[in-house]
Design a protein around this motif. Sequence first.
Motif, PDB file in Angstrom:
ATOM      1  N   LEU A   1       0.805  -1.229   0.040  1.00 39.80           N
ATOM      2  CA  LEU A   1      -0.094   0.069  -0.028  1.00 39.80           C
ATOM      3  C   LEU A   1       0.905   1.162   0.098  1.00 39.80           C
ATOM      4  CD1 LEU A   1      -2.667   1.297   0.404  1.00 39.80           C
ATOM      5  CD2 LEU A   1      -2.590   1.158   2.745  1.00 39.80           C
ATOM      6  N   ASP A   2       1.838   1.423   1.036  1.00 35.56           N
ATOM      7  CA  ASP A   2       2.766   2.460   1.000  1.00 35.56           C
ATOM      8  C   ASP A   2       3.319   2.727  -0.229  1.00 35.56           C
ATOM      9  OD1 ASP A   2       4.283   4.650   2.386  1.00 35.56           O
ATOM     10  OD2 ASP A   2       5.828   3.174   1.998  1.00 35.56           O
TER      11      ASP A   2
ATOM     12  N   ARG B   1      -9.637  11.437   0.384  1.00 39.51           N
ATOM     13  CA  ARG B   1      -9.663   9.791   0.540  1.00 39.51           C
ATOM     14  C   ARG B   1      -9.625   9.283   1.841  1.00 39.51           C
ATOM     15  NH1 ARG B   1     -12.165   6.712  -2.423  1.00 39.51           N
ATOM     16  NH2 ARG B   1     -11.271   7.887  -4.225  1.00 39.51           N
ATOM     17  N   ALA B   2      -8.494   9.818   2.661  1.00 44.38           N
ATOM     18  CA  ALA B   2      -8.504   9.556   4.120  1.00 44.38           C
ATOM     19  C   ALA B   2      -9.682   9.750   4.864  1.00 44.38           C
ATOM     20  CB  ALA B   2      -7.193  10.132   4.785  1.00 44.38           C
TER      21      ALA B   2
ATOM     22  N   LEU C   1      -5.567  13.313  -1.339  1.00 42.77           N
ATOM     23  CA  LEU C   1      -5.246  12.374  -0.324  1.00 42.77           C
ATOM     24  C   LEU C   1      -5.970  12.231   0.752  1.00 42.77           C
ATOM     25  CD1 LEU C   1      -1.422  12.028  -0.942  1.00 42.77           C
ATOM     26  CD2 LEU C   1      -3.065  10.176  -1.358  1.00 42.77           C
TER      27      LEU C   1
ATOM     28  N   ALA D   1       2.071   6.681  -7.089  1.00 42.44           N
ATOM     29  CA  ALA D   1       1.032   7.475  -7.422  1.00 42.44           C
ATOM     30  C   ALA D   1       1.256   8.853  -7.280  1.00 42.44           C
ATOM     31  CB  ALA D   1      -0.536   6.945  -7.113  1.00 42.44           C
ATOM     32  N   ILE D   2       1.673   9.211  -6.273  1.00 41.96           N
ATOM     33  CA  ILE D   2       2.181  10.723  -5.902  1.00 41.96           C
ATOM     34  C   ILE D   2       3.296  11.116  -7.031  1.00 41.96           C
ATOM     35  CG2 ILE D   2       3.406  12.060  -4.215  1.00 41.96           C
ATOM     36  CD1 ILE D   2       1.818  10.531  -2.039  1.00 41.96           C
TER      37      ILE D   2
ATOM     38  N   ILE E   1       0.879   4.094  -2.886  1.00 48.62           N
ATOM     39  CA  ILE E   1       0.731   5.387  -2.756  1.00 48.62           C
ATOM     40  C   ILE E   1       1.993   6.440  -3.065  1.00 48.62           C
ATOM     41  CG2 ILE E   1       0.112   7.164  -0.913  1.00 48.62           C
ATOM     42  CD1 ILE E   1      -1.402   4.935   0.493  1.00 48.62           C
ATOM     43  N   ALA E   2       2.972   5.737  -3.018  1.00 52.32           N
ATOM     44  CA  ALA E   2       4.394   6.510  -3.120  1.00 52.32           C
ATOM     45  C   ALA E   2       4.418   6.770  -4.839  1.00 52.32           C
ATOM     46  CB  ALA E   2       5.605   5.855  -2.610  1.00 52.32           C
TER      47      ALA E   2
END
Length: 65
Positions: A24-25, A52-53, A49, A31-32, A28-29
């Motif tokens: 997951l991390d 979404r959170a 972000l 995608a950023i 996310i990295a």
Amino acid sequence: MSNVTRLRHALPMSEDISTALTDLDSAIAKAIDAAKVAGLPQGLIVSLLHGRAHNETANMTGITF
């Protein structure tokens, strides 16, 4: 909220959970990084972000909008 697990109570974490967190991390990295390369404004990335959170937190706590 019976399906929410507090990680500090689940320690030591299973290998499956650890792998899922790492994946997951990493996703996310990546995608950023892709969003930055595409030229998205940093504020838009942050707001997406945050939104979404916020949505996931509401789903976990049963809050509806």
